[in-house]
Design an enzyme around this catalytic site. Structure first.
Site, PDB file in Angstrom:
ATOM      1  NE  ARG A  43      18.527  75.259  54.249  1.00  0.00           N
ATOM      2  CZ  ARG A  43      19.551  74.425  54.170  1.00  0.00           C
ATOM      3  NH1 ARG A  43      19.368  73.138  53.915  1.00  0.00           N
ATOM      4  NH2 ARG A  43      20.794  74.852  54.376  1.00  0.00           N
ATOM      5  CG  ASP A  44      20.889  72.334  57.208  1.00  0.00           C
ATOM      6  OD1 ASP A  44      20.514  71.153  57.289  1.00  0.00           O
ATOM      7  OD2 ASP A  44      22.039  72.640  56.837  1.00  0.00           O
TER       8      ASP A  44
ATOM      9  CG  HIS B  76      26.511  74.911  56.132  1.00  0.00           C
ATOM     10  ND1 HIS B  76      25.320  75.599  56.229  1.00  0.00           N
ATOM     11  CD2 HIS B  76      26.165  73.594  56.147  1.00  0.00           C
ATOM     12  CE1 HIS B  76      24.312  74.756  56.296  1.00  0.00           C
ATOM     13  NE2 HIS B  76      24.797  73.519  56.243  1.00  0.00           N
TER      14      HIS B  76
ATOM     15  CG  HIS C 231      25.843  69.450  58.813  1.00  0.00           C
ATOM     16  ND1 HIS C 231      24.527  69.327  59.181  1.00  0.00           N
ATOM     17  CD2 HIS C 231      25.846  70.230  57.709  1.00  0.00           C
ATOM     18  CE1 HIS C 231      23.761  69.995  58.323  1.00  0.00           C
ATOM     19  NE2 HIS C 231      24.540  70.562  57.418  1.00  0.00           N
TER      20      HIS C 231
ATOM     21  CB  CYS D 208      21.396  66.862  53.932  1.00  0.00           C
ATOM     22  SG  CYS D 208      20.799  66.803  52.226  1.00  0.00           S
TER      23      CYS D 208
ATOM     24  CG  ASN E 191      23.178  72.759  60.453  1.00  0.00           C
ATOM     25  OD1 ASN E 191      23.859  73.085  59.493  1.00  0.00           O
ATOM     26  ND2 ASN E 191      21.960  72.248  60.322  1.00  0.00           N
TER      27      ASN E 191
HETATM   28  P1  HMG Z   1      13.641  67.024  39.147  1.00  0.00           P
HETATM   29  O1  HMG Z   1      12.759  65.874  39.428  1.00  0.00           O
HETATM   30  O2  HMG Z   1      14.834  66.829  38.241  1.00  0.00           O
HETATM   31  O3  HMG Z   1      12.768  68.241  38.640  1.00  0.00           O
HETATM   32  O4  HMG Z   1      14.159  67.565  40.556  1.00  0.00           O
HETATM   33  P2  HMG Z   1      12.370  68.661  37.171  1.00  0.00           P
HETATM   34  O5  HMG Z   1      13.069  69.938  36.885  1.00  0.00           O
HETATM   35  O6  HMG Z   1      12.564  67.497  36.235  1.00  0.00           O
HETATM   36  O7  HMG Z   1      10.771  68.929  37.325  1.00  0.00           O
HETATM   37  C1  HMG Z   1       9.875  67.862  37.589  1.00  0.00           C
HETATM   38  C2  HMG Z   1       8.566  68.423  38.126  1.00  0.00           C
HETATM   39  O8  HMG Z   1       8.792  69.022  39.402  1.00  0.00           O
HETATM   40  C3  HMG Z   1       7.938  69.530  37.270  1.00  0.00           C
HETATM   41  O9  HMG Z   1       6.526  69.383  37.395  1.00  0.00           O
HETATM   42  C4  HMG Z   1       8.363  70.790  37.942  1.00  0.00           C
HETATM   43  O10 HMG Z   1       7.471  71.890  37.743  1.00  0.00           O
HETATM   44  C5  HMG Z   1       8.339  70.367  39.393  1.00  0.00           C
HETATM   45  P3  HMG Z   1       5.633  68.783  36.183  1.00  0.00           P
HETATM   46  O11 HMG Z   1       5.953  69.684  35.029  1.00  0.00           O
HETATM   47  O12 HMG Z   1       6.173  67.395  36.007  1.00  0.00           O
HETATM   48  O13 HMG Z   1       4.253  68.891  36.751  1.00  0.00           O
HETATM   49  N1  HMG Z   1       9.303  71.182  40.161  1.00  0.00           N
HETATM   50  C6  HMG Z   1       9.014  71.944  41.227  1.00  0.00           C
HETATM   51  N2  HMG Z   1       7.885  72.166  41.920  1.00  0.00           N
HETATM   52  C7  HMG Z   1       7.957  73.043  42.958  1.00  0.00           C
HETATM   53  N3  HMG Z   1       9.099  73.672  43.326  1.00  0.00           N
HETATM   54  C8  HMG Z   1      10.232  73.465  42.654  1.00  0.00           C
HETATM   55  C9  HMG Z   1      10.216  72.561  41.571  1.00  0.00           C
HETATM   56  N4  HMG Z   1      11.187  72.149  40.722  1.00  0.00           N
HETATM   57  C10 HMG Z   1      10.613  71.307  39.861  1.00  0.00           C
HETATM   58  N5  HMG Z   1      11.363  74.120  43.027  1.00  0.00           N
HETATM   59  C11 HMG Z   1      14.933  69.376  41.950  1.00  0.00           C
HETATM   60  C12 HMG Z   1      15.090  68.614  40.629  1.00  0.00           C
HETATM   61  C13 HMG Z   1      16.106  70.327  42.080  1.00  0.00           C
HETATM   62  C14 HMG Z   1      13.635  70.138  41.919  1.00  0.00           C
HETATM   63  C15 HMG Z   1      14.912  68.362  43.108  1.00  0.00           C
HETATM   64  O14 HMG Z   1      16.037  67.558  43.006  1.00  0.00           O
HETATM   65  C16 HMG Z   1      14.876  69.004  44.471  1.00  0.00           C
HETATM   66  O15 HMG Z   1      13.912  69.643  44.855  1.00  0.00           O
HETATM   67  N6  HMG Z   1      15.980  68.860  45.285  1.00  0.00           N
HETATM   68  C17 HMG Z   1      16.091  69.504  46.566  1.00  0.00           C
HETATM   69  C18 HMG Z   1      16.744  68.587  47.580  1.00  0.00           C
HETATM   70  C19 HMG Z   1      16.914  69.327  48.880  1.00  0.00           C
HETATM   71  O16 HMG Z   1      16.194  70.249  49.194  1.00  0.00           O
HETATM   72  N7  HMG Z   1      17.933  68.914  49.692  1.00  0.00           N
HETATM   73  C20 HMG Z   1      18.214  69.540  50.938  1.00  0.00           C
HETATM   74  C21 HMG Z   1      18.837  70.898  50.807  1.00  0.00           C
HETATM   75  S1  HMG Z   1      20.574  70.848  50.422  1.00  0.00           S
HETATM   76  C22 HMG Z   1      21.372  70.779  51.965  1.00  0.00           C
HETATM   77  O17 HMG Z   1      20.726  70.567  52.956  1.00  0.00           O
HETATM   78  C23 HMG Z   1      22.844  71.048  52.033  1.00  0.00           C
HETATM   79  C24 HMG Z   1      23.164  72.435  52.639  1.00  0.00           C
HETATM   80  O18 HMG Z   1      22.643  72.544  53.957  1.00  0.00           O
HETATM   81  C25 HMG Z   1      24.693  72.643  52.686  1.00  0.00           C
HETATM   82  C26 HMG Z   1      25.451  71.481  53.315  1.00  0.00           C
HETATM   83  O19 HMG Z   1      25.130  71.062  54.460  1.00  0.00           O
HETATM   84  O20 HMG Z   1      26.416  71.013  52.653  1.00  0.00           O
HETATM   85  C27 HMG Z   1      22.576  73.557  51.781  1.00  0.00           C
HETATM   86 MG    MG Z   2      23.557  71.745  55.761  1.00  0.00          MG
END
Ligand code: HMG
Ligand code: MG
Length: 302
Positions: free
Chosen positions: A19-20, A209, A211, A242, A251
């Site tokens: 994933r990450d 966690h 990095h 990220c 990581n």
């Molecule tokens: P948004 O644009 O605000 O979404 O994004 P929305 O709720 O306004 O929805 C817009 C459209 O997207 C809708 O479709 C939803 O159905 C669709 P429409 O009605 O317009 O046709 N939609 C989806 N489709 C599929 N799967 C979904 C989904 N959600 C909405 N889940 C959202 C908000 C949270 C979805 C967006 O910002 C997002 O996906 N962000 C994820 C970013 C990400 O993955 N970042 C990396 C992971 S975090 C990380 O790595 C840190 C970590 O490792 C810890 C650390 O290191 O600190 C965990």
């Molecule tokens: Mg991370």
């Protein structure tokens, strides 16, 4: 093998490579290679593997094949395959595949909450609350991450009190575990101790966690273990980062963690040789060498 007093007898490695690790790679791997990666990690002895993300597919195209991956993957008894879920849409997609453990991911800072989730710090909780309650009703366990626990590329150092407040709100939703994310790898061991000791819940529900941007991940992890933490996130080969955090690099490498833990007499159940072979295999598919020191030292390849 030389022990140090005060460390736990057993550490749970929460593997985040699929994933990450893969969410930040320029190359998008074919789904069958991802499935083989997860299978190889299980074969190497890892028992908790964060497998993919049910986020918006255009936000993280590298993991847009989450459904396809879970359909192909043979999930083995006794192995945990958590997935990242930000919202109810993501939960619905995960539940369709019989997922039994998810992870939500909050931010301690406003800028990262906006960039990563399109929400404010406060409104991220409105998004997460129904995810956690519905997941629990369905018998699905929920882990939480809090990101930017040490520093934020836009806002600078992050106050410990703010991280604790956001982290406790996430735990209070009903999450069984809170992983403290040093998203951009700026933390140092004294800061890690101060943060962990500031949590009113004690170290029991905490995971770490780190990095490794500044080479501090292993030192920070050792300090976290000395504080009583027993769950450590790591990515095979040290891949990761990220896409929504400037300067986030790999990581903590699982191999570097395992080398240290085995040297300290802490059992992990991981076969280091098999894991190194897996990371070398993955590095060939990604077209770049593994950043892990232990992989470089032990790899049989030139
Ligand atoms: P948004 O644009 O605000 O979404 O994004 P929305 O709720 O306004 O929805 C817009 C459209 O997207 C809708 O479709 C939803 O159905 C669709 P429409 O009605 O317009 O046709 N939609 C989806 N489709 C599929 N799967 C979904 C989904 N959600 C909405 N889940 C959202 C908000 C949270 C979805 C967006 O910002 C997002 O996906 N962000 C994820 C970013 C990400 O993955 N970042 C990396 C992971 S975090 C990380 O790595 C840190 C970590 O490792 C810890 C650390 O290191 O600190 C965990
Ligand atoms: Mg991370």
């Amino acid at each position: 093998m030389h022990r140090i007093d005060g460390l736990p007898d057993h550490v749970t490695i929460y593997e985040v490579g699929p994933r990450d690790g893969l969410q930040n790679e320029a190359a998008i791997l074919p789904v069958d290679v991802k499935a083989e990666f997860v299978e190889r990690l299980v074969d190497a002895g890892l028992t908790t593997i964060e497998t993919t993300s049910f986020v918006h597919p255009t936000w993280v195209p590298q993991l847009a094949d989450a459904s396809d991956l879970l359909t192909r993957l043979e999930r083995r008894p006794g192995i945990r395959y958590p997935v990242l879920v930000p919202n109810e849409r993501g939960l619905d997609r995960a539940l369709e595949h019989g997922v039994t453990e998810i992870a939500i991911f909050g931010s301690a800072t406003e800028t990262f909450a906006q960039r990563n989730l399109n929400r404010t710090v406060d409104s991220q909780f409105e998004m997460f609350a129904p995810v956690v309650s519905r997941a629990l009703e369905s018998g699905v366990r929920v882990r939480a991450y809090v990101s930017m626990c040490f520093g934020d590329p836009w806002e600078g150092p992050v106050p410990i009190a703010r991280v604790v407040e956001v982290g406790m709100r996430l735990l209070d939703l009903g999450c069984f575990e809170l992983s403290l994310g040093d998203t951009i790898g700026v933390g140092t061991p004294g800061h890690a101790r101060a943060l962990i000791e500031s949590f009113p819940c004690g170290p029991g529900p905490l995971a770490v966690h780190f990095h490794d941007t500044y080479g501090q991940a292993l030192a920070n992890t050792l300090e976290a273990l000395r504080c009583g933490v027993t769950v450590v996130d790591a990515a095979a080969g040290g891949i990761g980062g990220c896409p929504y955090a400037e300067s986030a690099t790999g990581n903590l490498a699982t191999e570097d963690l395992v080398w240290m833990l085995h040297g300290l007499g802490i059992e992990t159940g991981v076969d280091l040789g098999s894991l190194v072979d897996t990371s070398s295999w993955l590095a060939r598919r990604l077209g770049r060498p593994s950043p892990s020191s232990v992989v470089r030292a032990l790899s049989k390849e030139p």
